[in-house]
Design an enzyme around this catalytic site. Sequence first.
Site, short mmCIF file in Angstrom:
data_model
loop_
_atom_site.label_atom_id
_atom_site.label_comp_id
_atom_site.label_asym_id
_atom_site.label_seq_id
_atom_site.Cartn_x
_atom_site.Cartn_y
_atom_site.Cartn_z
N CYS A 1 -3.32 1.06 -4.85
CA CYS A 1 -2.43 2.08 -4.32
C CYS A 1 -1.64 2.76 -5.43
O CYS A 1 -2.23 3.49 -6.22
CB CYS A 1 -1.55 1.46 -3.24
SG CYS A 1 -0.97 2.68 -2.07
N HIS B 1 -4.98 -2.05 0.44
CA HIS B 1 -4.27 -3.18 -0.16
C HIS B 1 -4.96 -4.53 0.13
O HIS B 1 -4.62 -5.17 1.12
CB HIS B 1 -2.85 -3.25 0.41
CG HIS B 1 -1.95 -2.17 -0.04
ND1 HIS B 1 -1.09 -2.29 -1.12
CD2 HIS B 1 -1.76 -0.92 0.43
CE1 HIS B 1 -0.42 -1.17 -1.29
NE2 HIS B 1 -0.80 -0.32 -0.37
N GLU C 1 -4.39 -7.30 -1.26
CA GLU C 1 -3.39 -8.39 -1.35
C GLU C 1 -2.61 -8.55 -0.04
O GLU C 1 -1.93 -9.56 0.14
CB GLU C 1 -2.45 -8.15 -2.54
CG GLU C 1 -1.31 -7.15 -2.32
CD GLU C 1 -1.74 -5.68 -2.29
OE1 GLU C 1 -2.95 -5.41 -2.43
OE2 GLU C 1 -0.86 -4.82 -2.11
N1 LIG Z 1 1.89 1.50 -1.19
C1 LIG Z 1 1.85 2.27 -2.25
O1 LIG Z 1 1.55 1.84 -3.34
C2 LIG Z 1 2.27 3.71 -2.07
C3 LIG Z 1 1.94 4.56 -3.26
C4 LIG Z 1 2.68 5.86 -3.31
N2 LIG Z 1 4.09 5.64 -3.35
C5 LIG Z 1 2.26 6.73 -2.16
O2 LIG Z 1 3.01 6.87 -1.22
O3 LIG Z 1 1.18 7.26 -2.15
#
Ligand SMILES: NC(=O)CC[C@H](N)C(=O)O
Length: 229
Positions: A86, A195, A197
């Site tokens: 992400c 994600h 994790e």
């Molecule tokens: N969960 C995250 O890593 C979000 C990544 C980034 N802040 C976004 O909104 O795209």
Amino acid sequence: MKFAVIVFPGSNCDVDMFHAIKDELGEEVEYVWHDATDLSSYDGILIPGGFSYGDYLRCGAIARFSNIMGEVVKAAEAGKPVLGVCNGFQILTEAGLLPGALLRNKNLKFMCRTVPLKVVNSDTLFTNQYSEGEVLNIPIAHGEGNYYCDEETLTRLKANNQIVFTYAGENPNGSVEDIAGIVNERGNVLGMMPHPERAVDELLGSADGLALFKSIVKQWREANYVSHA
Ligand SMILES: NC(=O)CC[C@H](N)C(=O)O
């Protein structure tokens, strides 16, 4: 195997990443603050999700200049596994370790839900514990997950089998060709928006992400096997 979880001001998935490695995988892991200048004692580098530097100017655009990034580049060049999830993926593209860019989601909204994710390439050090075409349930949580690259880059990604994950259901963010995760040409740097994790235990709703971390460890153990015979 010893992992580093890089922590930037604004990271918020660092604890989940640490938990996945330490408690679910049972491997060694330490937090490394973004100001640090040495990653040589780690075998695998994990860049977690979050809102590094408040997502100014673009997600990952400031984090890319942190001290630690020179070391992340060195680790990548040394062939160590580097995983960016992400915000981690966004940082890796900003740093030039992965091609393309992550744009605002096509609906301009932050999206947080579990999506079906297809394993397109199971022949990487991150996916050897999956089978090709397998569909996983993995959460997404992002505002800028719309993967973009030009035609030439897309042709190269396809020719080198660098597309590792695609969205299997509806494309949630407008990514080119439903791309959710890619590796670099060498195959040791993976960036992905979903994600893994957050999907390491059935109690969390899915344990489908665990095999990604197991893949990294399996490959590392095979590569570093020392015979005592
Ligand atoms: N969960 C995250 O890593 C979000 C990544 C980034 N802040 C976004 O909104 O795209």
